[in-house]
Design an enzyme around this catalytic site. Sequence first.
Site, short mmCIF file in Angstrom:
data_model
loop_
_atom_site.label_atom_id
_atom_site.label_comp_id
_atom_site.label_asym_id
_atom_site.label_seq_id
_atom_site.Cartn_x
_atom_site.Cartn_y
_atom_site.Cartn_z
N LYS A 80 48.80 38.42 39.30
CA LYS A 80 49.04 39.50 40.26
C LYS A 80 50.53 39.70 40.40
CE LYS A 80 46.47 41.72 43.55
NZ LYS A 80 45.05 42.05 43.58
N VAL A 184 39.34 52.24 49.43
CA VAL A 184 38.04 51.64 49.10
C VAL A 184 37.02 51.97 50.19
CG1 VAL A 184 36.77 49.48 48.76
CG2 VAL A 184 39.06 49.74 47.78
#
Length: 366
Positions: A80, A184
């Site tokens: 990440k 989302v």
Amino acid sequence: MKIFDELQQYDYEQLIFCQDRESGLKAVIAIHDTTLGPALGGTRMWTYASEEEAVIDALRLAKGMTYKNAAAGLNLGGGKTVIIGDPRKDKNEAMFRAFGRFIQGLNGRYITAEDVGTTVEDMDLIHEETRYVTGISPAFGSSGNPSPVTAYGCYMGMKAAAKEAFGDDSLKGKTIAVQGVGNVAYHMCQYLHEEGAKLVVTDINQENMERAVRDFEAETVDPEQIYDVDCDIFSPCALGAIINDDTINRLQCKVIAGSANNQLKDAEHGDILHEKGVVYAPDYVINAGGVINVADELLGYNRDRAYKKVEGIYQTILRIFEISKRDGIPSYKAADRMAEERIQSLHRSRKTFLTEERNLLNIKTR
Ligand SMILES: NC(=O)C1=CN([C@@H]2O[C@H](COP(=O)(O)OP(=O)(O)OC[C@H]3O[C@@H](n4cnc5c(N)ncnc54)[C@H](O)[C@@H]3O)[C@@H](O)[C@H]2O)C=CC1
Ligand SMILES: CC(C)CC(=O)C(=O)O
């Protein structure tokens, strides 16, 4: 912070600091584990209070990606990036292109995509410099914004958790408290609304909250009150560590199922949920839809194939509840066990010598 102590504790492979003075780029790439393949994980841009906080976030999120990718059955490791800065003010073309060159320098050990604070347009800029980026524009034959697909996976995972808690996976008439209605959760709420769920939402962004009221007849509460809502399902879809000492005893729900990464502040909070009989859908399993979708780009993107794989989150969540009951452990531990067993078994198979490893990357050269 003792960096090597941190890296050793959870066996991180690599931590890379990227700096470009002219564009203002300050990025930290963490690569946790590449046993299963190149590390794939998004790039988060956030206004961290300190550099240490940014490094800790990159490390925690990278480890989460190792487990997420393993549990999702992907041949990918975990990594990440965090970029230190305000995504509303500090972005520029040169920053993302400079970052793309740093990624290219890793020669495929790390592949990036979107996360909080970054967009498809940012990925397109990175793509000007490197092929090791996914979630780029559909115009390139790619999958675009992963959020709607993450939302679909969360919806499927929430249904599986409802089946476990209520004996039936229907969400009709269920009260669902949603924390954060951004990219989302907006799409997730659409599925929930269509199925007849009653939504109670909160957000620190007024516009996002109003959009949910307008489109899904959602009720609203202040951000601090979301933990006290009398609901069937609590869905954390904002940031991490929100199940903690201050919130855990306030939650009224039977199920926790949402998209946020690293929802449990510490492992002990997962143990407490288990003791209380709250059905917790492990975060990195339920929110794997986005990474499953962008990973499909590495094969040559096929939307139907990607959605079919994302649908599998329903069965994976049920399987985790089975392991949890079989072994008498909380669901978060059952998920970790499933992911670790896969990594360990494939690690062992790698003792067989091959002259040339099969290339897991099938990314077209620009
Ligand atoms: N976008 C994706 O495909 C994936 C996202 N996730 C995770 O899901 C979560 C949401 O991601 P996105 O929807 O992409 O981000 P986003 O930034 O679009 O949405 C997050 C929303 O939460 C709100 N928020 C922030 N702090 C809050 C607070 N204290 N109380 C209430 N609302 C708050 C924001 O205003 C925003 O509307 C993140 O934790 C992310 O890491 C995980 C996997 C994939
Ligand atoms: C492509 C992203 C959605 C992957 C990622 O960073 C995540 O799932 O958190």
